[in-house]
Write an enzyme that holds these catalytic residues in place. Sequence first.
Site, mmCIF file in Angstrom:
data_model
loop_
_atom_site.group_PDB
_atom_site.id
_atom_site.type_symbol
_atom_site.label_atom_id
_atom_site.label_comp_id
_atom_site.label_asym_id
_atom_site.label_seq_id
_atom_site.Cartn_x
_atom_site.Cartn_y
_atom_site.Cartn_z
ATOM 1 N N ASP A 127 0.837 -1.195 0.000
ATOM 2 C CA ASP A 127 0.000 0.000 0.000
ATOM 3 C C ASP A 127 0.879 1.255 0.000
ATOM 4 O OD1 ASP A 127 -2.293 1.802 0.689
ATOM 5 O OD2 ASP A 127 -3.309 -0.094 1.044
ATOM 6 N N HIS A 184 -3.723 6.148 3.159
ATOM 7 C CA HIS A 184 -4.432 4.941 2.708
ATOM 8 C C HIS A 184 -3.852 3.671 3.339
ATOM 9 C CE1 HIS A 184 -5.765 1.898 -0.289
ATOM 10 N NE2 HIS A 184 -6.772 2.711 -0.513
ATOM 11 N N SER A 239 -10.994 -1.008 -1.203
ATOM 12 C CA SER A 239 -9.727 -0.919 -0.480
ATOM 13 C C SER A 239 -9.917 -1.172 1.006
ATOM 14 C CB SER A 239 -9.130 0.488 -0.604
ATOM 15 O OG SER A 239 -8.360 0.609 -1.755
#
Length: 773
Positions: free
Chosen positions: A145, A220, A551
């Site tokens: 990520d 994220h 996600s």
Amino acid sequence: MAAQLQLFFLCIFSFYSGFLQADHLETYIVQLHPNGITRPSFSSKFHWHLSFIHKAISSEEDSASRLLYSYRSAMEGFAARLSKLELQTLQRSPEVIAVRPERRIELQTTYSYKFLGLNPTANGNAIGAILKSGFGRGAIIGVLDTGIWPESPSFSDDGMPPVPKKWRGICQQGEDFNSSSCNRKLIGARFFTKGYRAASKSLSTDVAVEYVSPRDGQGHGTHTASTAAGTPVQMANVLGNGAGEARGMAPGAHIAVYKVCWFSGCYSSDILAAMDVAIRDGVDILSLSLGGFPVPLYENTIAIGSFRAMERGISVVCAAGNNGPIQSSVANEAPWIATIGASTLDRRFPAIVQLGNGKFLYGESVYPGKGIPNAERKLEVVYITTGGQKGSEFCLEGSLPTAKVRGKMVVCDRGVNGRAEKGQVVKKAGGAAMILTNTAINLEEDSVDVHVLPATLIGFDESVLLKSYINSTRSPMARIIFGGTVIGKSRAPAVAQFSSRGPSFSDPSILKPDVIAPGVNIIAAWPQNLGPSGLPEDNRRVNFTLMSGTSMSCPHVSGITALIHSAHPQWSPAAIKSALMTTADVTDHLGKPIMDGDHPAGLFATGAGHVNPIRAINPGLVYEIQPMEYVIHLCSLGYTRSEVFSITHRNVSCHEIVQKNRGFSLNYPTISVMFGPRMTGKMIKRKLTNVGNPNTVFSVDVMPPDGVKVRVKPRQLTFTHTNQTMSYRVWLMSRRRNGSEGTNFAQGSLTWFNSRQRSNRVRSPISVTWASK
Ligand SMILES: *[C@@H]1O[C@H](CO)[C@@H](O)[C@H](O)[C@H]1NC(C)=O
Ligand SMILES: *[C@@H]1O[C@H](CO)[C@@H](O)[C@H](O)[C@H]1NC(C)=O
Ligand SMILES: *[C@@H]1O[C@H](CO)[C@@H](O)[C@H](O)[C@H]1NC(C)=O
Ligand SMILES: *[C@@H]1O[C@H](CO)[C@@H](O)[C@H](O)[C@H]1NC(C)=O
Ligand SMILES: *[C@@H]1O[C@H](CO)[C@@H](O)[C@H](O)[C@H]1NC(C)=O
Ligand SMILES: *[C@@H]1O[C@H](CO)[C@@H](O)[C@H](O)[C@H]1NC(C)=O
């Protein structure tokens, strides 16, 4: 359809860029024959890989400067910068079996553990197995990520066991990151920049801080890692909303981060390099919240790296993508990957619009309305569609005339720019509040955001009412009433509108996505130097924020996979995936069918259903798949020998395999059948392995799809001992002559019930499609 378009554009693009500049360098991933290194003259794979570049480049240039990565675990081969001409030379080597251009892939952008029934104080019995597993104790989840914010309280290692002995990873030093950033929770961290650097020439951007290290500058990766395995944190909240305990699905598991995503995206050569080293580091699970539209398996380096990972017993869990509700948009669809779609929670953040005429419009938002003076005051509403700059209805940067919006509540249509960004634009132009309006594309989906000014998001129906009120009123007024956090009042789970849908583009015989998991308005950890809206201008400081996307669904399942893995360390990735799928819920909390917008969800939206971790820990029976069975499956689909070889690194004669395995069915936990124009029936084989108690009897129960007759033989399976495998056959007979009657799709299910304990059921959905003539 859309997938084909996208591939088409990629092809044109790479053609022209090569055509115009013959000596222009591009990144290629070169796959080699694994047994190609025969001459002893090479001291290592690295030197062998270098020799190809050395032969291909004409200049005196140093070949090492062109080699980005040397792969050996996820794939055999390397990534290099090459011109078109050099590539042609290189392709003449017999050891080169495939060449793939670099691809840019995108990210698919607490309370959810309670929603899934993982509350330790809830009910003692059901949770026994999970407690015994220590909530994922000892499992290692590798997260590919944007990196991690290691100081977040979610990554504290209080109460964590020591680093597992088998762990061989490192804590890679870099900008604002050193070995003391890792601990017993975050046991490893690495970053991969070469593909990204080559594509974008530089790592520094003006947008925001891009740490050249495993540190997360975007948030994220911090969010997804904490969703999978975050340490419990009391009183977690986003500016006072959603307050409660935040924790990952598997708080006992360790995290290893592999930073492969940068501000401009995630590059396939970096992703493959991360998978390559993660396999050697010793991860048990790989979690990839990234993807896009589907590509054929032999073009897909994530599918190829995952095959090798699966062979080593590593479960690979991927986001299905955010391209729903477009059909066949599901990405990461290889049968050895767990492909995860998104569902909603029953948590709402009401922020209701009261119009000047007294009417109420339901909206949602995370804004600490009660705590901020004047947040709920009555204001004039404006919706600027003409007279402003282009794009003023979307509140694009620079499009709002200050004279028209100052001190007012501004209506902005969803789409084009970021939702939180619109709030920033309104605020900059002098607006006092914002109403975000869904368009016909988003309908009633609420993706709640953290805004920099009082704001709410309303659905499409409400937006039509709002706009006609504005249109018909001389001086339209409104106020927003913030309702805090409301739990349990709404129907959930439901399929998220954006969740990518099947049928699978590359392999319609496998139903995808596999399962759905929470992915809307998920609260998880956030970098402590970033505002909760993620905007660089936002200087509020938080430890948590809200995000939506597949996600967010992916790490929920990665964490649950860790729970199952540590309860059953010897289970294969296929067995774990079977457990997740056959125990998934097909009804919502009211016991009614899971919805998708205004209609009950179909199998191409839900896959096997909504993941249920408590039941997945003890499924009773599993559908086991050996790596070689995937190879047979690919051959049966009509893949050529060289395609199968480049996906699986196994050199087999597909012709012979197909001959020897007539009527082969991959032992997948779901059943997906396509009837051709003249087909009337199909026989499918499955085998079940008993992972529960000895001396257990299971009986079958079938809900036939509309227009299909289903026969199962035998109808009862008696397992005398654990680990015993029993086979059964299913005959599906179409009662339709052709696909012209009604819809061309029907769904049903096949469930094995434990005769002594009916709650122990192993369910497989059946999807049937009639090909149109
Ligand atoms: C590592 O980082 C920590 C915190 O950022 C700092 O206190 C420490 O001095 C650093 N150690 C080394 C060896 O650079
Ligand atoms: C507003 O009114 C104008 C003229 O009456 C009409 O053309 C337009 O479609 C209306 N817009 C909305 C959003 O109702
Ligand atoms: C974030 O967490 C840190 C460490 O637990 C704590 O000291 C700090 O007060 C928290 N910040 C907020 C805004 O809650
Ligand atoms: C695969 O095996 C066949 C037959 O054994 C051989 O001729 C061929 O060269 C091999 N191909 C590759 C790519 O290894
Ligand atoms: C079942 O098989 C697994 C793995 O092969 C083994 O570890 C386990 O002990 C077996 N269980 C029984 C009851 O035979
Ligand atoms: C098959 O399709 C044709 C053309 O669409 C239609 O006219 C016919 O009725 C269909 N046959 C059956 C048995 O439904």
